[in-house]
Design an enzyme around this catalytic site. Structure first.
Site, PDB file in Angstrom:
ATOM      1  N   HIS A  96       0.866  -1.178   0.000  1.00  0.00           N
ATOM      2  CA  HIS A  96       0.000   0.000   0.000  1.00  0.00           C
ATOM      3  C   HIS A  96       0.901   1.227   0.000  1.00  0.00           C
ATOM      4  O   HIS A  96       2.092   1.158   0.311  1.00  0.00           O
ATOM      5  CB  HIS A  96      -0.873   0.031   1.256  1.00  0.00           C
ATOM      6  CG  HIS A  96      -1.888  -1.063   1.297  1.00  0.00           C
ATOM      7  ND1 HIS A  96      -3.025  -0.972   2.059  1.00  0.00           N
ATOM      8  CD2 HIS A  96      -1.950  -2.268   0.695  1.00  0.00           C
ATOM      9  CE1 HIS A  96      -3.745  -2.067   1.928  1.00  0.00           C
ATOM     10  NE2 HIS A  96      -3.097  -2.878   1.107  1.00  0.00           N
ATOM     11  N   ARG A  97       0.327   2.336  -0.339  1.00  0.00           N
ATOM     12  CA  ARG A  97       1.070   3.587  -0.170  1.00  0.00           C
ATOM     13  C   ARG A  97       1.201   3.867   1.331  1.00  0.00           C
ATOM     14  O   ARG A  97       0.223   3.835   2.075  1.00  0.00           O
ATOM     15  CB  ARG A  97       0.325   4.733  -0.867  1.00  0.00           C
ATOM     16  CG  ARG A  97       1.065   6.044  -0.762  1.00  0.00           C
ATOM     17  CD  ARG A  97       0.348   7.179  -1.472  1.00  0.00           C
ATOM     18  NE  ARG A  97       1.063   8.440  -1.220  1.00  0.00           N
ATOM     19  CZ  ARG A  97       0.647   9.621  -1.654  1.00  0.00           C
ATOM     20  NH1 ARG A  97      -0.473   9.721  -2.354  1.00  0.00           N
ATOM     21  NH2 ARG A  97       1.354  10.694  -1.378  1.00  0.00           N
TER      22      ARG A  97
END
Length: 227
Positions: A96-97
């Site tokens: 994920h970011r």
């Protein structure tokens, strides 16, 4: 007594199920990866195999469940690697970011095009996961995004491995740490120069004793000698 063949019978690297049981059937739980996997982001060298107690229908998804056809990264596996049951390659597309406040992937729940959405990683940090030749990855190990394993690395069961692992070392634990190096630096250099995994299979089989033994000098002599 029948005469033994001069060269042992050995499975072709194009065989999906290279292990034959005593009754003539194949062992469905072990596959040569190059024959079993057709995935645009996975490269597997000749004779590298994986095993599973319950054979999956899709070996690519079984080993690298977060690697998609459109992923920016690749999983590269060398020759003569041995991958035990339960090993998972967690590639960069699993990320994920996490450079901002929230890591929540809002884009995947909204439908439509996800690329370019603020909650999605932009792919610039995606790194290939690379496994060298003749690596043995033990049961249940997790290989993390962008890990780089050298040649001849042994990964202990259940290890969680990230970063760069030097050739001919043993890594174990969570987080994975190098526990010891299998040979002296001079021997490691000599082993890398022999590159036995690039020999013709006939030469490899003729020098099975040297390859599986502990005499680095004997293998080095075999490398330059006839077979």
């Amino acid at each position: 007594m029948p005469k033994m063949p001069d060269t042992p019978v050995f499975a072709e690297p194009t065989e999906k199920h290279p292990i034959k049981l005593a009754d003539g059937t194949v062992h469905a739980g072990s596959v040569f990866l190059a024959a079993a996997i057709d995935h645009p982001r996975i490269e597997a060298g000749a004779y590298s195999y994986a095993s599973a107690h319950t054979p999956p229908d899709d070996w690519a998804a079984h080993l690298a469940p977060y690697l998609y056809p459109a992923s920016p990264e690749k999983l590269r596996i060398g020759k003569f690697c041995q991958i035990a049951d339960g090993v998972t390659f967690i590639t960069s597309s699993a990320n994920h970011r996490y450079d901002g406040i929230s890591s929540f992937p809002f884009a995947i729940f909204g439908g439509g095009e996800m690329a370019g959405r603020p909650s999605m990683p932009d792919g610039s940090q995606a790194k290939d996961t690379v496994i060298g030749n003749d690596c043995w990855i033990g049961q249940g190990a997790r290989i993390m995004p962008g890990a780089q394993l050298g040649h001849g690395v042994i990964v202990g069961a259940g290890a969680v491995v990230s970063g760069t692992v030097p050739s001919y070392s043993i890594v174990a634990g969570n987080p994975g740490q190098v526990r010891r190096v299998r040979f002296t630096p001079e021997d490691v250099q000599q082993l890398l120069q022999t590159a036995w995994w690039d020999w013709p299979i006939e030469k490899i089989l003729a020098h099975e004793a040297e390859i599986c033994g502990g005499d680095v000098g004997a293998l080095a002599r075999a490398a330059v000698g006839p077979f």
